[in-house]
Write a protein that holds these residues in place. Structure first.
Motif, PDB file in Angstrom:
ATOM      1  N   ARG A 146      -2.636   3.155   1.606  1.00  0.00           N
ATOM      2  CA  ARG A 146      -1.759   2.546   2.602  1.00  0.00           C
ATOM      3  C   ARG A 146      -2.146   1.090   2.782  1.00  0.00           C
ATOM      4  N   LEU A 165       6.871  -8.693  -0.721  1.00  0.00           N
ATOM      5  CA  LEU A 165       7.148  -7.300  -0.373  1.00  0.00           C
ATOM      6  C   LEU A 165       7.720  -6.555  -1.576  1.00  0.00           C
ATOM      7  N   ALA A 166       8.623  -7.178  -2.291  1.00  0.00           N
ATOM      8  CA  ALA A 166       9.222  -6.544  -3.475  1.00  0.00           C
ATOM      9  C   ALA A 166       8.153  -6.256  -4.527  1.00  0.00           C
ATOM     10  N   LEU A 181       4.954  -5.636  -3.954  1.00  0.00           N
ATOM     11  CA  LEU A 181       4.192  -4.477  -3.471  1.00  0.00           C
ATOM     12  C   LEU A 181       4.959  -3.186  -3.722  1.00  0.00           C
ATOM     13  N   GLN A 182       6.256  -3.224  -3.494  1.00  0.00           N
ATOM     14  CA  GLN A 182       7.075  -2.034  -3.713  1.00  0.00           C
ATOM     15  C   GLN A 182       7.118  -1.669  -5.190  1.00  0.00           C
ATOM     16  N   CYS A 183       7.081  -2.644  -6.065  1.00  0.00           N
ATOM     17  CA  CYS A 183       7.049  -2.369  -7.505  1.00  0.00           C
ATOM     18  C   CYS A 183       5.761  -1.672  -7.917  1.00  0.00           C
ATOM     19  N   PHE A 189       4.150   1.033  -3.531  1.00  0.00           N
ATOM     20  CA  PHE A 189       4.053   1.102  -2.078  1.00  0.00           C
ATOM     21  C   PHE A 189       5.462   1.141  -1.500  1.00  0.00           C
ATOM     22  N   ARG A 190       5.623   1.902  -0.431  1.00  0.00           N
ATOM     23  CA  ARG A 190       6.930   2.049   0.193  1.00  0.00           C
ATOM     24  C   ARG A 190       6.855   1.585   1.637  1.00  0.00           C
ATOM     25  N   LYS A 191       7.925   0.986   2.086  1.00  0.00           N
ATOM     26  CA  LYS A 191       8.031   0.537   3.466  1.00  0.00           C
ATOM     27  C   LYS A 191       8.325   1.752   4.331  1.00  0.00           C
ATOM     28  N   ARG A 192       7.566   1.903   5.402  1.00  0.00           N
ATOM     29  CA  ARG A 192       7.795   3.009   6.331  1.00  0.00           C
ATOM     30  C   ARG A 192       8.147   2.459   7.696  1.00  0.00           C
TER      31      ARG A 192
END
Length: 87
Positions: free
Chosen positions: A42, A61-62, A64-66, A69-72
């Motif tokens: 996390r 942010l993009a 990190l998502q790649c 990691f997912r935005k919660r």
């Protein structure tokens, strides 16, 4: 991933890109070093290093998502009002 990397490289200065890559390298290194520890899976968006480097950069942010990691979103609700007292 290519789109996130392109945005990161094109819309930020060299020092910003280096800072983002360094922070992300540390995050991934911790995940690899401690694969069974959920603490390292996390990333707190409120963490100073995350806010000032990764999230402050265009495309951070993009990126990190790649990496998976997912935005919660956390919903916060007010406690229910107590019942009115009987007269």
């Amino acid at each position: 991933m290519a789109d996130a990397a392109r945005v990161l490289l094109e819309k930020n200065g060299e020092l910003t890109v280096e800072a983002v890559c360094s922070a992300m390298k540390k995050i991934i290194g911790n995940v690899l070093a401690h694969p069974d520890d959920p603490k390292y899976r996390r990333v707190k968006a409120s963490a100073k290093i995350v806010q000032q480097t990764i999230l402050a950069a265009d495309g951070g942010l993009a990126a990190l998502q790649c990496l998976g990691f997912r935005k919660r979103a956390v919903a916060v609700a007010a406690a229910p009002s107590p019942p009115a007292a009987a007269p």
